[in-house]
Design a protein around this motif. Structure first.
Motif, short mmCIF file in Angstrom:
data_model
loop_
_atom_site.label_atom_id
_atom_site.label_comp_id
_atom_site.label_asym_id
_atom_site.label_seq_id
_atom_site.Cartn_x
_atom_site.Cartn_y
_atom_site.Cartn_z
N HIS A 75 0.68 -1.35 -0.02
CA HIS A 75 0.01 0.11 0.10
C HIS A 75 0.80 1.33 -0.03
CE1 HIS A 75 -4.08 -1.52 1.54
NE2 HIS A 75 -3.98 -1.97 0.31
N GLN A 76 1.89 1.17 0.84
CA GLN A 76 2.87 2.62 0.78
C GLN A 76 3.57 2.45 -0.43
OE1 GLN A 76 2.58 4.43 3.44
NE2 GLN A 76 3.98 5.70 2.47
N ILE A 77 3.82 1.59 -1.24
CA ILE A 77 4.40 1.67 -2.67
C ILE A 77 3.48 2.21 -3.51
CG2 ILE A 77 5.22 0.55 -4.48
CD1 ILE A 77 7.76 0.55 -2.33
N GLU A 78 2.27 1.84 -3.44
CA GLU A 78 1.20 2.49 -4.40
C GLU A 78 0.84 3.95 -3.90
OE1 GLU A 78 -0.44 1.03 -6.97
OE2 GLU A 78 1.13 -0.53 -6.70
N ARG A 79 0.99 4.17 -2.83
CA ARG A 79 0.83 5.46 -2.52
C ARG A 79 2.08 6.60 -2.95
NH1 ARG A 79 -1.75 8.10 3.19
NH2 ARG A 79 -2.03 10.03 2.35
N MET A 80 3.33 6.07 -2.80
CA MET A 80 4.19 6.59 -3.30
C MET A 80 4.08 6.91 -4.65
SD MET A 80 8.19 5.38 -3.36
CE MET A 80 7.97 4.26 -4.77
N ARG A 81 3.73 5.69 -5.61
CA ARG A 81 3.60 5.78 -6.93
C ARG A 81 2.54 6.79 -7.40
NH1 ARG A 81 3.43 -0.48 -8.78
NH2 ARG A 81 5.79 -0.65 -8.99
N GLY A 82 1.50 6.93 -6.65
CA GLY A 82 0.47 7.94 -6.97
C GLY A 82 0.74 9.25 -6.83
N ALA A 139 -11.16 -5.56 4.88
CA ALA A 139 -10.53 -5.06 6.27
C ALA A 139 -9.26 -6.02 6.23
CB ALA A 139 -11.57 -5.94 6.90
N GLY A 140 -9.03 -7.03 5.56
CA GLY A 140 -7.89 -7.79 5.67
C GLY A 140 -6.68 -7.07 4.82
N GLY A 141 -6.82 -5.91 4.15
CA GLY A 141 -5.80 -5.35 3.30
C GLY A 141 -5.70 -5.94 1.96
N LEU A 142 -6.54 -6.93 1.54
CA LEU A 142 -6.57 -7.47 0.20
C LEU A 142 -7.15 -6.88 -1.07
CD1 LEU A 142 -7.18 -11.24 1.34
CD2 LEU A 142 -5.06 -10.26 0.91
N ALA A 143 -7.76 -5.67 -0.63
CA ALA A 143 -8.44 -4.80 -1.71
C ALA A 143 -8.11 -3.45 -1.20
CB ALA A 143 -9.70 -5.25 -1.93
N ASP A 144 -8.24 -2.41 -2.09
CA ASP A 144 -8.14 -0.97 -1.76
C ASP A 144 -9.59 -0.40 -1.39
OD1 ASP A 144 -5.33 -0.63 -2.30
OD2 ASP A 144 -5.84 -0.90 -4.30
N LEU A 145 -10.64 -0.82 -2.29
CA LEU A 145 -12.00 -0.45 -2.13
C LEU A 145 -12.69 -1.49 -2.29
CD1 LEU A 145 -11.43 2.67 -4.29
CD2 LEU A 145 -11.72 2.63 -1.84
N ARG A 276 -9.12 3.04 5.40
CA ARG A 276 -9.08 4.62 5.70
C ARG A 276 -8.78 5.07 4.36
NH1 ARG A 276 -10.59 2.77 9.78
NH2 ARG A 276 -9.73 3.02 11.74
N PHE A 277 -9.93 6.05 4.12
CA PHE A 277 -9.63 6.63 2.63
C PHE A 277 -8.49 7.74 2.73
CE2 PHE A 277 -14.32 5.52 2.85
CZ PHE A 277 -14.43 5.01 1.70
N ASP A 278 -8.17 8.37 3.65
CA ASP A 278 -7.14 9.39 3.84
C ASP A 278 -5.94 8.57 3.46
OD1 ASP A 278 -8.64 11.31 3.97
OD2 ASP A 278 -8.63 11.67 6.29
N ALA A 284 -5.72 6.02 -5.76
CA ALA A 284 -7.16 5.44 -5.54
C ALA A 284 -7.96 6.44 -5.00
CB ALA A 284 -6.82 4.40 -4.30
N ARG A 285 -7.55 7.64 -4.28
CA ARG A 285 -8.36 8.76 -3.83
C ARG A 285 -9.26 9.30 -5.01
NH1 ARG A 285 -3.67 9.80 -0.61
NH2 ARG A 285 -3.49 11.74 -1.56
#
Length: 293
Positions: A75-82, A139-145, A276-278, A284-285
Motif C-alpha cells: 500500500h505504501q508503494i502504491e501511495r508513493m507511486r500515486g 478489512a484484511g488489506g487484500l483490496a483497496d476499495l 481509511r480513505f485518507d 485510489a483517492r
C-alpha cells in the motif's frame, strides 16, 4: 532476510486464493517458480508460512503476520507511486476494487470509463464478490476499495454513500405476474427461474434468502449476465431478479415487465468502503472522487 515486491504480492495472492496454483496464476508466474519463491521465503525466515492441506493452503500465524506487513508495504508503494505520478509519468498505479453484482453491472461502467480515460497510467482490478466477502477482503488489506450493500456489517471500515439500488422481478409480458406492481420473494420462490451463474454475488444473495425460508430456487438455466437473463425471460423461459435500473433500461428494448420486490432487504443502499480513505494512494483517492461525482 531478502524479499522483493514480487514475493510479497505472490504471497498475498496465495493467501487470498487459498491455493499456490491459483495465487501463481494471479501473479502470472509458473507454479514451479511460485513454489520456489515461497520455499525461499520460508527458508529465509526459518519458519513455515503456509499450512498445506487437501483443500489447499492457509497462512500459519507467521504467514498471517507476513500478510499484514506485506499489505502495509505494498500500500505504501502504491501511495508513493500515486503521489509521484505528476513528476514521474512512467510510474503506473493499480487499484484493487471489489464490487457486488448491482454496482459492477449497472453503476460502475460509466465512472470507470471516465476515470481510466483520464488516468492512462492507472489500472483497476475489478472483481465481483458478495458483500460479506468484500468487507473481509478490504478489512484484511487484500483490496483497496469495496462497494457493498449496506445490509452487511462493516465493522471498523470507513464508508461513503455510493448509489441506491432496488431489486425487482423481471417477467415476460404474458406471465401471470406481469400485471402486478409489487410482489414478495416468498410469492415467486416456486417459479421457474432464469438465474445468474454460480459465483454471481447477486445470485448468492438471493439463494441465501431462499435458504432462510427453507426453499431452493429452481433454475431452468443460469447465464453470465443480466442482458442474457432478460432475453431469456422475454421468451418465457422463466422469471428473473435483478437491479431495477438495469431492468428498466432493458425494458426499453425488450418485451418484459418489471415488478418491485417489497421484502425489507430488496431496497439497498450501495456503499463505498475502505480501511481509511485518507491512507489510500493518490490514484485510489482520485477513483473515489470519480465514483462519487
Amino acid at each position: 532476510m531478502r524479499f522483493d515486491l514480487a514475493d510479497l504480492r505472490l504471497f498475498l495472492h496465495i493467501a487470498e486464493c487459498g491455493s499456490i496454483t491459483a495465487g501463481a496464476g494471479r501473479a502470472h508466474l509458473a507454479l514451479a517458480s511460485a513454489s520456489a519463491r515461497v520455499r525461499g521465503m520460508e527458508e529465509a525466515l526459518g519458519v513455515a508460512l503456509l499450512e498445506r492441506g487437501r483443500r489447499g493452503v492457509e497462512p500459519t500465524p507467521a504467514g498471517r503476520a507476513l500478510v499484514h506487513h506485506a499489505t502495509l508495504v505494498l500500500h505504501q508503494i502504491e501511495r508513493m507511486r500515486g503521489e509521484l505520478g505528476d513528476y514521474a509519468k512512467g510510474l503506473k498505479g493499480r487499484v484493487r476494487l471489489l464490487s457486488n453484482t448491482a454496482a459492477a453491472a449497472e453503476f460502475l461502467p460509466d465512472p470507470l470509463a471516465r476515470f481510466l480515460t483520464a488516468h492512462p497510467n492507472v489500472d483497476v482490478d475489478l472483481e465481483e464478490r458478495p458483500s460479506h466477502a468484500i468487507v473481509e477482503a478490504v478489512a484484511g488489506g487484500l483490496a483497496d476499495l469495496g462497494i457493498v450493500a449496506d445490509t452487511v456489517a462493516l465493522g471498523d471500515l470507513e464508508t461513503l454513500p455510493f448509489r441506491e439500488d432496488q431489486l425487482v422481478v423481471v417477467t415476460s409480458r404474458e406471465h401471470p405476474l406481469a400485471s402486478r406492481r409489487t410482489v414478495t420473494f416468498r410469492e415467486v420462490m416456486g417459479e421457474p427461474f432464469v438465474g445468474l451463474n454460480p459465483g454471481s454475488a447477486l445470485q448468492e444473495h438471493l439463494n441465501q434468502h431462499a435458504a432462510r425460508a427453507g426453499r431452493f430456487l429452481a433454475f431452468r438455466v443460469r447465464v453470465g449476465g443480466f442482458d442474457a437473463l432478460c432475453r431469456l425471460v422475454e421468451r418465457g423461459v422463466g422469471i428473473g431478479i435483478g437491479p431495477e435500473a438495469a431492468a428498466r433500461r432493458h425494458r426499453r428494448t425488450m418485451a418484459i415487465r418489471v415488478v418491485r420486490l417489497t421484502d425489507p432487504w430488496a431496497p439497498r443502499r450501495l456503499t463505498l468502503c475502505a480501511r481509511r480513505f485518507d491512507d489510500l494512494p493518490l490514484h485510489a483517492r482520485r477513483l473515489v472522487e470519480e465514483l462519487r461525482a
